[in-house]
Structure formats: structure tokens, C-alpha cells
Design an enzyme around this catalytic site. Sequence first.
Site, PDB file in Angstrom:
ATOM      1  N   GLU B 173      -9.162  67.137  61.890  1.00  0.00           N
ATOM      2  CA  GLU B 173      -9.588  67.399  63.265  1.00  0.00           C
ATOM      3  C   GLU B 173     -10.705  68.438  63.392  1.00  0.00           C
ATOM      4  O   GLU B 173     -11.467  68.393  64.352  1.00  0.00           O
ATOM      5  CB  GLU B 173      -8.368  67.860  64.093  1.00  0.00           C
ATOM      6  N   SER B 446      54.494  63.106  92.543  1.00  0.00           N
ATOM      7  CA  SER B 446      55.521  63.878  91.833  1.00  0.00           C
ATOM      8  C   SER B 446      54.956  64.901  90.858  1.00  0.00           C
ATOM      9  O   SER B 446      55.715  65.681  90.284  1.00  0.00           O
ATOM     10  CB  SER B 446      56.438  62.934  91.057  1.00  0.00           C
TER      11      SER B 446
END
Lengths: 161, 766
Positions: B173, B446
Site C-alpha cells: 500500500e 398452588s
Amino acid sequence: MRAVLTSTQWIFFVIVLFFTASCADHRVASIPQTHLPPEIGTPSSKTIPAGYHHKKSRPGIVESLIRTARKELHHGQPEAAFQTLERALNIDGQDSLVWHLMAKTRSVQGQYGQAESLARKSNTLSADNASLRKKNWRLIANALEKQGRIQEASLAKQKSM
Amino acid sequence: MKKKILILLLMGCTALFLGYFYKFNTVVQERFQGRLWELPAQIYARPLEIYPAMHLVPDLFEKELRLMGYRRKKDWKGLENPGSYVRMKNTFDLFCRSFNFGDDQALARHIRIRIKNNEVVDVRNPKSGSAVKMVRLDPVVIGRFYPSSMEDRVLVKLDQLPPLLVKAIVAVEDRTFYTHYGIDPKSILRAMVVNVKKKRLSQGGSTLTQQLAKNFFLTREKSFVRKINEVFMAAALELHFTKEQILEAYMNEVYLGQDGKRAIHGFGLAADFYFGKSPADLAPQEMALLVGMLKGPSGYNPRLHPDRAKERRNLVLNLMADQNLLSPSELKRALAAPLNVIEKTRLGHSPFPYYLDLVKRQLLKEYNEADLRAMGLRIFTTLDPQVQLAAEQAVAGFLNKRNKKIQTGLVVTSRASNEIQALVGGRASAKGGFNRALDATRPIGSLVKPAIYFTALDRPDIYSMISRINDNSIKIKNADGTMWQPQNFDKKSHGTVTLYKALANSYNVSTVRLGMALGVDAVADTLERMGQAPPKPWLPSMLLGSIEMSPVQVARIYHTLASGGFYTPARAIRVIYTPDGERLQRYPLTIEQRLNPGAVFLLNKILQGAVLQGTGKSLSRWVSSNLAFAGKTGTSNGYRDSWFAGFSGSRLAVVWVGRDDNRSCGLTGATGALQIFGRVMSKISNAPLVLAVPENVEWGIIDPATGARTDENCSGAMSVPFIRGFVPEKYRPCTRGNQIREKEKTQPSRKLKPANLMDWLKEVLK
């Protein structure tokens, strides 16, 4: 001579059998054995053994984590020790020594409310370990004292004797 | 005069130039002072810890390995890279990834784990042969919270990147990177020539610094002004930062691909996304592929365009060799290597959206959403993937062939620490949506009863397990003057029953009578101490569970029972770290004694009885009765809600089954929720529930016919736990018929007296 050897083997075999059988019992028997042989004592309500005898041995890994935690505590790293103990708890959540050490760690850190609760928790799991119970009561007494609950503290102190 | 004008002009230009530069300089400085990137939060499951003697089901273990993104190889020769494993029957060879646990940095390493009969028998390093006490594996990623930009990246420091990769980037690059001042006039000139020839702006001639400036501060459009700005920015960057800092920023910033909405940035994430590796483990050809993609991540996407990507990779490899970064033999090997890109598996959407929802809600209480999505937090949760998978399987298994409208909510926690190990919010486990485990508040039926019986057992001067209560019908006047007449499930009255029988069989009428005698307020107070205060007004109907709770709330109150009376806040998060490895927050275990441990012990004994002999009996279809589960079923009016809450020695779970439209699902607690509970527990390890006897409990030998103390030799005698000091004083010796003959007495036989819990309960419940 040969016959003697065989009978020794027999005795050994019976002992092993007996031992294995008693181990198997301990797995489920959370109700104390009510049919104690007469020689142990008169089965009045007061002499029924109160403790579940949690005689199983501690897994090696928990043992090693406890060692690590003690080291960390010794080297002034209580938070690391607590974390290590939490890992131990994930392996065996019913180990009263792990809970006791957690209480001790919090006590070292000055977190007395937690120290007290954790020591009480350890006590609910250590019916068969009188010396650990005493240590827990000492932690509780100290924690209560530090929280200004003097009367409760002196009661706890009595239990630690 | 002309000269003056020229000087003025020159000064003006210089001022303008300096002003312009100053502007960008400030921008650059400000940007670099703050957070450079918005980083998504990573959410991890609990790391799996493996040690000898632990329970581990090979198939579940392999499933977790897959979720961790480990790839299965045919043989150990295939274990070239971290994140792979070989399974030979029940022996696993792992090449573990390196991982930062926060409190410990694990390096990549080889581990061999042998499992026999679902138990780990050996853990060792296969290379050195030495045994290993415990291995902690890198955890499953259960989700990420992305920033609004949807940019995803894993930050890496320059020294964590292989030098070859760094050199390759510079070679391809920006060859003069280390010598220029942000701009390279030669390459700009070259680019300009090309642009003039082509009559458009196609070539940039950008240095790495310029590329970074462009990505950070500028738009993507190609214009002359932007180019000028870029030059100024690059110069400002070079002024303030070293080459190493710029390079590191560049390597973390660059765009390297797309995964749906998620943008893949930086080499740290790209290495994982394409190769399932950390950058340090990349082979030269893999580095070359990534470097080659900088030119155009979509055009050279190796998954979509493998040929193009390979061509580009080989070009880069040759370039690297030209720069002496690769020897000729290395080049030859690299050129011949296949692309080796992994399938996209690991990083899609969360495998456990319901659990992730739970975690997110907890986080949003303490963090604002924008921070959560941008600070790059590493969040370690308590999710146990194996338990979660078992729970999802159980839900699917039960609901598969049933009405599509039947839904469920489920939560599993650890008994000791109340860490939430699994959470299912509905039948569509993979999709998520309405989270019933958290948001479906329904009448608990319950499930409320243990609160009533605890309230009674906590008054040892009046009640014990064997106290007798009336089960004959009762009418209660409501506040509005109407009458309420509760009924038993079997519509029968059972006369006078003991406390344990009434609870184990879940009788309604005797429970309401007991609750009324204790006072509704006292029961509400117990519920509050257990962890969930019922909303006011407290009406008698509360005694049969008209109050509404979500599964997670029910788990809270049942955990207080499971822990022996110690309230323990449930936790889904253990610890949070910043990306720098600093601990942001830890959520340690905290407990608080809320209930008398003795009374909890007595209650839990009855709840064990409920599973063994009472309403929860059908659990034996799924798990061994040796595990001695304690639990309670719950069914609301008209079969609208089916509940089960229960615990073993190591885990607690609560399951709700019902419909969102609140119509009947046609299931009781036992035929619905309990069946899912059983399926889950049968798939995962459980320790037997051994209830430790608290100090304030003692045992008495009781004749169940009279409720008085008796001799241990009496047939039918049983040992019953009481709060210390409250064993009945009344003593009755054996009646003649009951007396065991002298002969038998000398050899006590187990058959005569209850030997264990099972016998004992058979005895007391008959």
C-alpha cells in the site's frame, strides 16, 4: 495355614462389602437412621443423631481451588480469592468450607453484613463439623460487633467457645 | 508596489494555509483524544471448565464446541490451528484458542480429554504427556451489541500483529511509509498523470496516513477539495503521532468486508471472520489474501469470488517475495496453498436471543444504550450453553405436536449461587420475541402453597409436619360480601390430614383453612421475605395462588427455599471488562438470611415428598428418585396455567406452560410444566438433593397413628424432624400388638423401621 488365609480373605471381603453398602446408603439417606442398634444409645428424641453425615470426600479440583483461594487471601488479594471460591461453589455448592472461606474473605474486606450471612450459610451445612461451626460463630460474633449489634455478638461469641 | 502586493498575497496565502491547517490539526487532536472507534459489546457464555471426575456428556460437549466455533478435523494431523478438534469416540483432542478471561490470559494450547460413562476421566497435554488439573475453554459468543454504524471490529495492538503482515501492508500500500511526512509527492504526481490520461479521478496515490485520514474524517466522494483536505489531515496526523501509532490505527480502521448489515473492520476481526483465527496465527498466504482485499473488499471477497481473490492473493505474495519478505520456497508453498476460508457460521445472529434479552435488560439498568453499543465492553454471563440447549430441546420435544398456541417460559439457575444458566421465553427459541420467562405474569396457583406451609412451620409452638389440619369444606366471605368456597382438585374432602400430607398432595381446602388461621398478611409477608411481595390488596384467594408472577419471579422465591432460607439475587452477568482489560464491574454472589433454616428444612422435606409420592410423582419418568428432587406443581383455574418449580442438589428450574390469549391449555402442572422440567433435568447433570440438617432441627421417633413419641422398636414408628425443642412431649409406648417380639428386637431389622427417605415417606403418606 491355607484355611487361615481364606478366613482372613473372608473377613476382608465382608468388611469391603459392609463399607460399600454403607457408602451406597449415604447417597440417598437424608433421614437419619432411626433403627440404631441398641448399643449405641437409648433412642429417645434427644439422642437421635441430628446431623446428616456428609462424609463424601471433597473433589480434587475443589481442594485445589480452596488452596488457591487461601493463597490469594494470604497475599492480600481477597477479591481474587472470592472469585476463586465462587468457581469452587459452581462445582460443589454444598461445601461448608467454601462458604466459610467466603465469609472470611468478606470479613477481611470489611463487608460485615455479607460475612455474617455467609458464615450463617456455612453453619447450615456443617452440622457434622463442630470446629468449623465454632469458626463460623467467631466470624459472626466479630461481624455483629463491627455492626454495633453488641448483645447479639456476645451470644454468638458464646456459641464459638 | 507589485512586490508589496505579492508579499501581501503570499502572507495572505500563508495565513490561510496556516488557518486551514490549524482547523484540521484541532479536529485530528480532538478525535484522537477521545474514543477512536465505536466498538460493539461482546457477550460471552460462561467459559466451560473441564477437570477430572466432572460430569460431561460427549455429545453435548461437542455441541458446545461447535457453538464456540471449533472445527472438527479428521485426525490430529488436521489440528494445525487453534479452534479445531478431533473426536475419536469419547476422546477429544483440542487445539484451544488463546483467550483473555480478564483474570487470566490463556494461550493457545493442545489438550486431550477422555470421557467415560459421561465422566471426564483424564485431562492432559498430549504433547508433554502431563496431566492437567483444569482447563478453561474460550467461551461461546452469545451475541454482540453493535453501534448504530453497524461497524464491527476486534481491536489489536501493533505488537499483537505478526510483523510479516505489517510489512506486507507497507509493501503493497505505501512503500515509502516510514520516510514520508504523510504525503508522497511522487506517487501523487504519478496518480495525477494517470488521472489526466483517463480524464477522471480514479487513482489516489494515497499514503497509508492519507487513507486513514480519509476514513476517519472525510466522505467517500472523490473530489479535488476532499483530496486537499486529506493532505492537510495527513500532515496533521504525522505531526502528532508516531508511524507506529498511525499504522496501528490504520490496521484497526480499514474496511475488509460485509456480513449482512454488519461491516467487518480491521485485521483483528477480519482474521477471525475469514479464517477463524487471531491475526497472530495467520499463514503468509492468508495474510496476503487480507492485504489484497484492501483494494476492494467486495470485489475480492474470497467467499463470493474465490478465483479473483486467489489471483489477487498470489499477486500480493509475489510482491512480498520481491521485497524479500518471503523466501522462494515460502513463496512456492504459499502460492500452492488453497484459500482455506471458513464457512460463515459463528458470527451470525445470537444463538440464544431470549437469554441475550435478559442480559441486555440488566445492562440497560446501569448503562445507556449508546455506551453499551460503543464502548467495546466484554461481558461475561452465566449462561451454560449445554443447559440452554437441553432446555430448548425439552421445550421443542414437549410442544412439538401440540397446539401451536401453547407457549412456555422457563428458567434454570444454579442452586448454590442462583446464576441463571438457561432461559427460554417461548417455543421459537432461535427467533426470540415475546419473552415469557420475564414478561408473562400469570396466576401461580398452588406454587404459592409452600409460602403458607412455611409460615406455619415457622411457628413451631403451634405447627409441625405432623400437625393435623381440617380439610372439610369452608366458606369465606369476600370483601364485597360474596361467598367463596374453595374446592379440592378431586372435589373431595379428606377429613383431618397432617400438614405434610396436605401439602404433598396439594389439598386446597385444608391449605385455605391453614392460611386463614395464619392470616393472609403473614403469608404475604413470607412471600416478601422469599423475594417477591404480592401486590395489594391481599385477599384470601391469594392462598390458592391468584397472585400473578413471571417464571423468573417464581424462581426467585423458590430459590430462597432451595438455598435453605437465604435470599440470593439472581445473576446473569458475572463480570464486565473494558477492551483494555480493565475490570469495569463485577457482580459477586451476595446472600441474606431471610427465613428460619429449620422451618425451611421441614418444608423442603415435604416438597421432596410431593415429588416422591404426591402431585409431582410423574417426575420419576424422567429422573431417578435417588436424586430426591423437591418440587411443587401448580395449575390455575380452568387449566389456563401449568406450572412446575423444583430443585435438585445443584439446580433449580421453573417452568410455565399456557397460552398468550389466556385460554385453557388443557394441562395441569403435572401433565404440562412438569414434563418439560423432567425432560430438561434428564439431559443435564444433577447432584442429589441432600438437605443439610440445620442446627435448630432435631429428630423425634413418632407413632404416626397418635402423633406422640414412641419407642424406636415399635412397628410403624418413624423419625420426624422438628424445630429443636418442639418434639412432642407426649410419649406412648408400644401397644401390645405393636410391640416387636423380643427375638426380633435383639436383631433390629430394617424392614421394621424406615431405612431411608423413600420408606419414610411411604409410611407417612399412606
